[in-house]
Design a protein around this motif. Structure first.
Motif, PDB file in Angstrom:
ATOM      1  N   HIS A  69       0.792  -1.142   0.044  1.00  0.00           N
ATOM      2  CA  HIS A  69       0.081  -0.023  -0.130  1.00  0.00           C
ATOM      3  C   HIS A  69       0.964   1.151   0.003  1.00  0.00           C
ATOM      4  O   HIS A  69       1.626   1.550   0.843  1.00  0.00           O
ATOM      5  N   ARG A  71       0.161   4.493  -0.944  1.00  0.00           N
ATOM      6  CA  ARG A  71      -0.341   5.548  -0.685  1.00  0.00           C
ATOM      7  C   ARG A  71      -0.644   6.755  -1.581  1.00  0.00           C
ATOM      8  O   ARG A  71      -1.126   8.024  -1.117  1.00  0.00           O
ATOM      9  N   ASN A 101      -6.504   1.058  -2.208  1.00  0.00           N
ATOM     10  CA  ASN A 101      -7.029   1.814  -1.115  1.00  0.00           C
ATOM     11  C   ASN A 101      -6.401   3.301  -0.957  1.00  0.00           C
ATOM     12  O   ASN A 101      -6.078   3.680  -0.002  1.00  0.00           O
ATOM     13  N   PHE A 153     -11.702  -6.208  -0.646  1.00  0.00           N
ATOM     14  CA  PHE A 153     -11.912  -6.195   1.112  1.00  0.00           C
ATOM     15  C   PHE A 153     -13.154  -6.862   1.388  1.00  0.00           C
ATOM     16  O   PHE A 153     -14.080  -6.270   1.358  1.00  0.00           O
ATOM     17  N   HIS A 158     -13.140  -0.739   4.296  1.00  0.00           N
ATOM     18  CA  HIS A 158     -12.111   0.109   3.725  1.00  0.00           C
ATOM     19  C   HIS A 158     -13.092   1.168   2.830  1.00  0.00           C
ATOM     20  O   HIS A 158     -13.221   1.302   1.745  1.00  0.00           O
ATOM     21  N   HIS A 183      -8.888  -9.757   0.784  1.00  0.00           N
ATOM     22  CA  HIS A 183      -8.770  -9.436   2.004  1.00  0.00           C
ATOM     23  C   HIS A 183      -9.707 -10.222   2.891  1.00  0.00           C
ATOM     24  O   HIS A 183     -10.538  -9.816   2.983  1.00  0.00           O
ATOM     25  N   HIS A 237      -2.442 -12.316   2.629  1.00  0.00           N
ATOM     26  CA  HIS A 237      -1.891 -12.500   3.883  1.00  0.00           C
ATOM     27  C   HIS A 237      -2.748 -13.370   4.849  1.00  0.00           C
ATOM     28  O   HIS A 237      -3.630 -12.941   5.758  1.00  0.00           O
ATOM     29  N   MET A 280      -2.003  -4.271  12.986  1.00  0.00           N
ATOM     30  CA  MET A 280      -2.371  -4.465  11.433  1.00  0.00           C
ATOM     31  C   MET A 280      -3.544  -5.237  11.261  1.00  0.00           C
ATOM     32  O   MET A 280      -4.063  -5.982  12.102  1.00  0.00           O
ATOM     33  N   ASN A 281      -4.131  -5.446  10.112  1.00  0.00           N
ATOM     34  CA  ASN A 281      -5.358  -6.335   9.545  1.00  0.00           C
ATOM     35  C   ASN A 281      -4.901  -7.093   8.593  1.00  0.00           C
ATOM     36  O   ASN A 281      -4.343  -6.517   7.509  1.00  0.00           O
ATOM     37  N   ASP A 308       2.612  -6.602   2.680  1.00  0.00           N
ATOM     38  CA  ASP A 308       1.513  -5.750   2.913  1.00  0.00           C
ATOM     39  C   ASP A 308       2.164  -4.505   3.615  1.00  0.00           C
ATOM     40  O   ASP A 308       1.448  -3.864   4.606  1.00  0.00           O
ATOM     41  N   ALA A 310       2.301  -1.270   4.564  1.00  0.00           N
ATOM     42  CA  ALA A 310       1.165  -0.148   4.923  1.00  0.00           C
ATOM     43  C   ALA A 310       1.529   0.677   6.010  1.00  0.00           C
ATOM     44  O   ALA A 310       1.252   0.729   7.065  1.00  0.00           O
ATOM     45  N   HIS A 312       1.986   4.203   8.012  1.00  0.00           N
ATOM     46  CA  HIS A 312       1.322   5.045   8.828  1.00  0.00           C
ATOM     47  C   HIS A 312       2.285   5.955   9.591  1.00  0.00           C
ATOM     48  O   HIS A 312       3.450   5.381  10.026  1.00  0.00           O
ATOM     49  N   SER A 326      -4.385   0.675  11.284  1.00  0.00           N
ATOM     50  CA  SER A 326      -3.594  -0.541  11.131  1.00  0.00           C
ATOM     51  C   SER A 326      -2.604  -0.720  10.255  1.00  0.00           C
ATOM     52  O   SER A 326      -2.873  -0.069   8.992  1.00  0.00           O
ATOM     53  N   GLY A 327      -1.630  -1.228  10.098  1.00  0.00           N
ATOM     54  CA  GLY A 327      -0.571  -1.485   9.300  1.00  0.00           C
ATOM     55  C   GLY A 327       0.723  -1.146   9.533  1.00  0.00           C
ATOM     56  O   GLY A 327       1.094  -0.411  10.643  1.00  0.00           O
TER      57      GLY A 327
HETATM   58  O1  DOR Z   1      -3.392  -3.529   8.354  1.00  0.00           O
HETATM   59  C1  DOR Z   1      -3.757  -3.161   7.274  1.00  0.00           C
HETATM   60  N1  DOR Z   1      -3.272  -1.812   6.657  1.00  0.00           N
HETATM   61  N2  DOR Z   1      -4.168  -3.777   6.484  1.00  0.00           N
HETATM   62  C2  DOR Z   1      -4.796  -3.678   5.318  1.00  0.00           C
HETATM   63  O2  DOR Z   1      -5.343  -4.584   4.779  1.00  0.00           O
HETATM   64  C3  DOR Z   1      -4.832  -2.320   4.878  1.00  0.00           C
HETATM   65  C4  DOR Z   1      -3.491  -1.673   5.506  1.00  0.00           C
HETATM   66  C5  DOR Z   1      -3.500  -0.281   5.165  1.00  0.00           C
HETATM   67  O3  DOR Z   1      -3.776   0.097   3.947  1.00  0.00           O
HETATM   68  O4  DOR Z   1      -3.371   0.426   6.024  1.00  0.00           O
END
Ligand code: DOR
Length: 443
Positions: A69, A71, A101, A153, A158, A183, A237, A280-281, A308, A310, A312, A326-327
């Protein structure tokens, strides 16, 4: 004539497509590998513009990271295609498949074209972009091009990308034949668990709200639909022992699955050590899940590895759960993490290269990637398997500036990364002139 200098890499321990190693030389011309031999003799020599002495180093196919991801557009304060691709080059990742996303969501051909244009301008490595499913964009899903596949997803929210109604899911699986990547978390189950845990703000409940059962329910449904329509399915994942067991019993030949290094190497104990950086997810699970996922990977039940990635910002991560996103980032650490496991005897270096390159190219039908052989693209990474160095925050290139693996002492760090025959990273230095190419898929 190509303006890309031809390279001769000498004295490398080269991983061959058979899984064996050859100490020898690799020559590239333009974007391609043209020779792999114990010694390239003067009589067969093609012009050489640059020689690399790889004494003591191991040459692997460049990593293809099939779930990131990055961004851009819309969330560039976390990461953008330039910073992410710099991190890729440093991590030995020569190609990536990016998720939809972003803002706007990649749910139309126009949004896909926009990402491809941005990437052509600023990406140091090769790129491909998923098209995201919504409840309304079936025509876009059928037509979009070029794309590795459709991302759904099924849960963990999302916005418009959440497709949690069975009828909509069924219509996507029923129509067309391109790969669907899911996902797999069941949103109804997550909603119900969220109510049960209402008022509790302890981060550890993240793994209990989005629990193993939520993942299993969604994976079961995706598998059911894939079998009903014989539809090419990829499970992103995979995180639980139960899903791995399900696939071990029942995995049609057209289904693939991936696992992340964090779901192999971290578990819920990480919440105490690194707090929300471990959020995370799908969430981190138990040590038992780690073990079962490892075994499934070793046995071929899980086909390959994705980060994955991701990112932040630390500021976003510093909020209080459940307001934290999450991520976690991953492209700079995935290869050394997995090669360290190989050097410590958990698997072989050839297996790591297969999981992080060849098996991905095969699943997504990316031509001429994933092997060191004449005719293949010269996407390569030279790693040092004899030197241990810790993951240091100040050395990271990802814009988010942190890693869940800080302090981990790893080997197998990339020394030199080559994208399309061009050295994009060498001993700490990037070549910012290099640009990757749009990946093609035998769609
Ligand atoms: O933890 C996650 N963050 N899992 C995801 O599937 C999306 C991702 C995100 O884009 O931040």
């Amino acid at each position: 004539m190509s303006s890309i200098p031809s390279l001769l890499i000498r004295n490398a321990r080269i991983l061959l497509p058979t899984g064996e190693f050859l100490v020898g030389e690799v020559q590239t011309l333009g974007r391609e590998i043209v020779r792999v031999a114990p010694e390239i003799l003067a009589s067969d020599s093609l012009p050489v513009d640059k020689e690399v002495d790889a004494q003591g180093l191991t040459l692997l196919p460049g990593v293809i990271d099939p779930q990131v991801h990055f961004r851009e557009p819309g969330l560039e304060h976390k990461e953008d295609l330039f910073t992410a691709s710099c991190a890729c080059a440093k991590g030995g990742v020569t190609s990536f498949l990016e998720m939809p996303n972003t803002r706007p969501l990649t749910t139309t051909q126009a949004a896909l074209d926009d990402k491809l244009r941005r990437a052509a301008e600023k990406c140091l490595v090769n790129y491909g972009f998923f098209i995201g499913a919504t409840a309304e964009n079936l025509p876009d899903l059928l037509e979009a091009h070029p794309t590795p596949g459709i991302k759904i997803f099924m849960g963990s929210m999302h916005g418009q990308l959440l497709v949690d109604r069975d009828t909509v899911l069924e219509s996507i699986f029923a129509k067309g034949d391109r790969l669907i990547a899911v996902h797999a978390e069941d949103q109804a189950r997550i909603n119900q668990r969220r109510q049960e845990f209402a008022g509790i703000n302890d981060l550890a409940i993240h793994s209990q709200i989005q629990d193993n059962q939520a993942a299993l329910l969604a994976t079961e449904l995706a598998l059911h639909l894939s079998k009903k329509y014989q539809r090419r399915l990829h499970i992103l994942h995979l995180s639980t022992a139960q899903e791995a067991d399900l696939l071990r019993q029942d995995k049609p030949g057209w289904v693939t699955a991936e696992v992340t290094p964090q779901h192999l190497l971290l578990n819920t104990s990480a919440y105490e050590k690194i707090g929300t950086l471990a959020q995370m997810n799908p969430p981190l699970r138990s040590p038992h899940d780690n073990e079962v996922l490892w075994q499934a990977l070793l046995d071929g039940v899980i086909d390959f590895i994705a980060t994955d990635h991701a990112p932040h910002t630390l500021e976003e991560k510093a909020q209080e759960y459940p307001n934290t996103p999450s991520g976690m980032p991953g492209v700079e650490t995935s290869l050394p993490l997995m090669l360290t496991q190989a050097m410590q005897g958990r698997c072989s270096v050839a297996q790591v290269a297969n999981w992080m390159s060849a098996a991905v190219a095969k699943a997504y039908q990316i031509p001429k990637k994933g092997a060191i052989a004449p005719g293949y693209d010269a996407d390569l990474v030279l790693v040092d398997l004899d030197n241990y160095r810790p993951v240091l925050r100040e050395e990271l290139l990802t814009k988010c500036g942190w890693s869940p693996f800080e302090g981990w002492n790893l080997t197998g760090w990339p020394v030199l990364t080559i994208v399309g025959g061009q050295v994009v990273y060498e001993r700490g230095k990037l070549n910012l002139e290099v640009r990757g190419e749009a990946l093609t898929f035998n769609e």
